[in-house]
Design a protein around this motif. Structure first.
Motif, PDB file in Angstrom:
ATOM      1  N   SER A  65       3.723  13.974   2.371  1.00 60.27           N
ATOM      2  CA  SER A  65       4.723  12.905   2.301  1.00 60.27           C
ATOM      3  C   SER A  65       4.041  11.555   2.085  1.00 60.27           C
ATOM      4  N   LYS A  66       4.838  10.541   1.751  1.00 58.10           N
ATOM      5  CA  LYS A  66       4.314   9.215   1.452  1.00 58.10           C
ATOM      6  C   LYS A  66       5.157   8.150   2.145  1.00 58.10           C
ATOM      7  N   LYS A  67       4.544   7.043   2.420  1.00 56.13           N
ATOM      8  CA  LYS A  67       5.228   5.867   2.935  1.00 56.13           C
ATOM      9  C   LYS A  67       4.703   4.656   2.164  1.00 56.13           C
ATOM     10  N   ILE A  68       5.407   3.543   2.311  1.00 51.87           N
ATOM     11  CA  ILE A  68       4.980   2.274   1.715  1.00 51.87           C
ATOM     12  C   ILE A  68       4.784   1.257   2.830  1.00 51.87           C
TER      13      ILE A  68
ATOM     14  N   PHE B 241       0.829  -1.197   0.000  1.00 56.94           N
ATOM     15  CA  PHE B 241       0.000   0.000   0.000  1.00 56.94           C
ATOM     16  C   PHE B 241       0.867   1.252   0.000  1.00 56.94           C
ATOM     17  N   ARG B 242       0.372   2.281  -0.660  1.00 60.13           N
ATOM     18  CA  ARG B 242       0.967   3.611  -0.538  1.00 60.13           C
ATOM     19  C   ARG B 242       0.165   4.382   0.501  1.00 60.13           C
ATOM     20  N   LEU B 243       0.859   4.984   1.435  1.00 58.58           N
ATOM     21  CA  LEU B 243       0.217   5.803   2.455  1.00 58.58           C
ATOM     22  C   LEU B 243       0.498   7.267   2.149  1.00 58.58           C
ATOM     23  N   ASP B 244      -0.560   8.037   1.937  1.00 65.94           N
ATOM     24  CA  ASP B 244      -0.432   9.468   1.682  1.00 65.94           C
ATOM     25  C   ASP B 244      -0.775  10.225   2.963  1.00 65.94           C
ATOM     26  N   LEU B 245       0.163  11.015   3.426  1.00 68.31           N
ATOM     27  CA  LEU B 245       0.003  11.711   4.700  1.00 68.31           C
ATOM     28  C   LEU B 245      -0.453  13.159   4.475  1.00 68.31           C
ATOM     29  N   PRO B 246      -1.104  13.756   5.467  1.00 65.69           N
ATOM     30  CA  PRO B 246      -1.621  15.119   5.317  1.00 65.69           C
ATOM     31  C   PRO B 246      -0.570  16.148   4.927  1.00 65.69           C
ATOM     32  N   ASP B 247       0.686  15.937   5.304  1.00 66.71           N
ATOM     33  CA  ASP B 247       1.733  16.913   4.970  1.00 66.71           C
ATOM     34  C   ASP B 247       2.290  16.728   3.563  1.00 66.71           C
TER      35      ASP B 247
ATOM     36  N   PHE C  91       2.024 -10.012   9.611  1.00 63.50           N
ATOM     37  CA  PHE C  91       3.187  -9.154   9.772  1.00 63.50           C
ATOM     38  C   PHE C  91       3.090  -7.960   8.831  1.00 63.50           C
ATOM     39  N   MET C  92       3.652  -6.843   9.273  1.00 60.46           N
ATOM     40  CA  MET C  92       3.648  -5.620   8.477  1.00 60.46           C
ATOM     41  C   MET C  92       4.998  -4.928   8.612  1.00 60.46           C
ATOM     42  N   VAL C  93       5.435  -4.326   7.510  1.00 59.21           N
ATOM     43  CA  VAL C  93       6.667  -3.532   7.516  1.00 59.21           C
ATOM     44  C   VAL C  93       6.378  -2.213   6.810  1.00 59.21           C
ATOM     45  N   LEU C  94       6.826  -1.121   7.411  1.00 60.84           N
ATOM     46  CA  LEU C  94       6.687   0.209   6.824  1.00 60.84           C
ATOM     47  C   LEU C  94       8.023   0.643   6.234  1.00 60.84           C
ATOM     48  N   PHE C  95       7.977   1.200   5.018  1.00 62.92           N
ATOM     49  CA  PHE C  95       9.195   1.639   4.332  1.00 62.92           C
ATOM     50  C   PHE C  95       9.088   3.109   3.947  1.00 62.92           C
ATOM     51  N   GLU C  96      10.253   3.747   3.844  1.00 65.99           N
ATOM     52  CA  GLU C  96      10.296   5.068   3.231  1.00 65.99           C
ATOM     53  C   GLU C  96       9.845   4.957   1.773  1.00 65.99           C
ATOM     54  N   PHE C  97       9.140   5.962   1.294  1.00 66.16           N
ATOM     55  CA  PHE C  97       8.713   5.990  -0.104  1.00 66.16           C
ATOM     56  C   PHE C  97       9.911   6.301  -0.991  1.00 66.16           C
TER      57      PHE C  97
ATOM     58  N   HIS D 294      19.879   7.362 -10.629  1.00 65.71           N
ATOM     59  CA  HIS D 294      19.894   6.441  -9.503  1.00 65.71           C
ATOM     60  C   HIS D 294      19.025   5.215  -9.809  1.00 65.71           C
ATOM     61  N   ILE D 295      19.571   4.038  -9.546  1.00 67.91           N
ATOM     62  CA  ILE D 295      18.854   2.773  -9.713  1.00 67.91           C
ATOM     63  C   ILE D 295      18.632   2.173  -8.330  1.00 67.91           C
ATOM     64  N   LYS D 296      17.390   1.873  -8.003  1.00 71.05           N
ATOM     65  CA  LYS D 296      17.048   1.339  -6.690  1.00 71.05           C
ATOM     66  C   LYS D 296      16.496  -0.074  -6.840  1.00 71.05           C
ATOM     67  N   LEU D 297      16.949  -0.964  -5.959  1.00 74.90           N
ATOM     68  CA  LEU D 297      16.517  -2.358  -5.971  1.00 74.90           C
ATOM     69  C   LEU D 297      15.560  -2.572  -4.804  1.00 74.90           C
ATOM     70  N   ILE D 298      14.332  -2.999  -5.109  1.00 79.29           N
ATOM     71  CA  ILE D 298      13.313  -3.139  -4.066  1.00 79.29           C
ATOM     72  C   ILE D 298      12.820  -4.583  -3.974  1.00 79.29           C
ATOM     73  N   ASP D 299      11.946  -4.827  -3.028  1.00 79.70           N
ATOM     74  CA  ASP D 299      11.213  -6.089  -2.844  1.00 79.70           C
ATOM     75  C   ASP D 299      12.133  -7.301  -2.684  1.00 79.70           C
ATOM     76  N   PHE D 300      12.683  -7.444  -1.494  1.00 78.21           N
ATOM     77  CA  PHE D 300      13.541  -8.583  -1.156  1.00 78.21           C
ATOM     78  C   PHE D 300      12.738  -9.737  -0.546  1.00 78.21           C
ATOM     79  N   ASP D 301      11.429  -9.717  -0.685  1.00 76.72           N
ATOM     80  CA  ASP D 301      10.575 -10.670   0.022  1.00 76.72           C
ATOM     81  C   ASP D 301      10.836 -12.127  -0.358  1.00 76.72           C
ATOM     82  N   ASP D 302      11.322 -12.389  -1.574  1.00 72.47           N
ATOM     83  CA  ASP D 302      11.610 -13.755  -2.000  1.00 72.47           C
ATOM     84  C   ASP D 302      13.070 -14.133  -1.861  1.00 72.47           C
ATOM     85  N   CYS D 303      13.888 -13.254  -1.309  1.00 72.10           N
ATOM     86  CA  CYS D 303      15.313 -13.560  -1.224  1.00 72.10           C
ATOM     87  C   CYS D 303      15.524 -14.846  -0.435  1.00 72.10           C
ATOM     88  N   GLY D 304      16.510 -15.611  -0.869  1.00 73.58           N
ATOM     89  CA  GLY D 304      16.778 -16.883  -0.218  1.00 73.58           C
ATOM     90  C   GLY D 304      18.015 -17.519  -0.815  1.00 73.58           C
TER      91      GLY D 304
END
Length: 331
Positions: free
Chosen positions: A48-51, A40-46, A108-114, A226-236
């Motif tokens: 800003s965004k979080k994931i 989910f994307r979280l949109d905050l009143p100020d 389980f839940m994890v919050l990330f910087e957008f 800049h290249i960003k690598l995301i979603d490590f959920d399947d790493c193993g």
């Protein structure tokens, strides 16, 4: 109950669970992805965004998720790979949990910087993106070779058995939609040959270790230079060359694959040497990944993404399998 589309997650319960982190009480919550987990994307009143990532029940344990976050942070710290930045909750922990659906156990839940950036698109010239995918894969593999892994570290093990057996990590490929008797015969031959070749190839420490395991275009964000690598959920733990197979997930039969493979290898060799034997076995890992995806589509039939692929995935996979069997011979 106000369930969020196809996720089984109750919106009111999810919004209530956001109080586990500071400053999220008035967040607007938008589903942006639902495959293994719900993101989910979280949109905050100020402005800003979080994931927020809400984990699929029963897929990864608390220790496994914590281990994923540990490796992603180590890659960022040790190798300057831009990876997602997790945010601790009010209790100081990165991993939170709450009853947000009808599942018996809390999720389980994890919050990330957008992270700003856009995913490379398949209709673009992908050569540069695949050079970067190869370079990132090699960088991660180099890191694993010298990283002092924490004593308590748990991630799934991707092997022939854990992918191909009926109780595989992603389900049973035999139950995929469209698996007719004719296709089943071809896939059975492929299953046997993959097991044989992988047993002969072995799991030496120079070719098998901790990998991202889902390093494809959908998990790259390009933000200017800049290249960003995301979603490590399947790493193993898996064969290193499986990272190339993951890079071409769902497009294995594209006529562009030879050129994309060459670009990936160019990027890889910028950071790490590659033995001829490893390069020669890359097609085996492409087919192993295809079998994993075939199982995944069957076991995740409730997700819109799996539904969008189900129609001809087995038929197209059978053609890939026939080509592979002709090249490498029956087991």
């Amino acid at each position: 109950m106000a369930l969020i589309e196809n996720t089984g997650i109750d919106r009111d319960k999810l919004l209530a669970a956001l109080t586990a982190w500071p400053g999220l009480a008035r967040a607007q919550c938008t589903l942006i992805n639902h495959t293994e987990n719900a993101t989910f994307r979280l949109d905050l009143p100020d402005g800003s965004k979080k994931i927020l990532r809400v984990h699929r029940p029963g897929y990864n344990s608390e220790l496994a998720i914590t281990s994923e976050l540990t490796w992603a942070k180590a890659l960022r710290t040790d190798m300057a790979v831009q990876t997602p930045i997790a945010i601790a909750g009010n209790n100081g922990h990165l991993l939170q949990s709450a009853h947000v659906s009808g599942a018996y156990a809390p999720q389980f839940m994890v919050l990330f910087e957008f992270e700003e950036g856009n995913e490379p698109q398949e209709n673009e010239n992908l050569s540069a993106a695949f050079v970067e995918l190869g370079r990132l894969a090699a960088t991660a593999h180099n890191h694993v070779q010298q990283w002092q892994m924490p004593e308590r570290f748990e991630r799934m093990r991707w092997t022939a058995s854990s992918i191909l057996d009926p109780n595989g990590l992603w389900g049973d490929w035999r139950k995929a939609p469209g698996m007719t008797e004719q296709f089943r015969s071809t896939f059975d031959q492929l299953d046997a040959l993959l097991r044989q070749r992988l047993a002969e190839f072995g799991q030496g420490q120079d070719r098998y270790g901790l990998i991202h395991a889902d390093m494809r275009l959908a998990n790259l964000l390009v933000d200017g230079r800049h290249i960003k690598l995301i979603d490590f959920d399947d790493c193993g733990f898996c064969w290193y060359m499986y990272d190339f197979a993951a890079a071409i997930s769902f497009i294995e039969d594209s006529p562009e694959i030879p050129a994309l493979k060459a670009a990936w290898l160019r990027g890889y060799r910028k950071e790490r040497t590659l033995a001829d034997a490893d390069e020669a076995e890359m097609d085996t890992f492409v087919m192993l990944r295809r079998m994993a995806l075939t199982a995944w589509i069957g076991s995740h039939s409730e997700t819109p993404f799996a539904q969008s692929l189900a129609g001809d995935f087995v038929r197209r996979g059978a053609k890939l399998a026939q080509d592979y069997l002709l090249r490498f011979g029956a087991a």
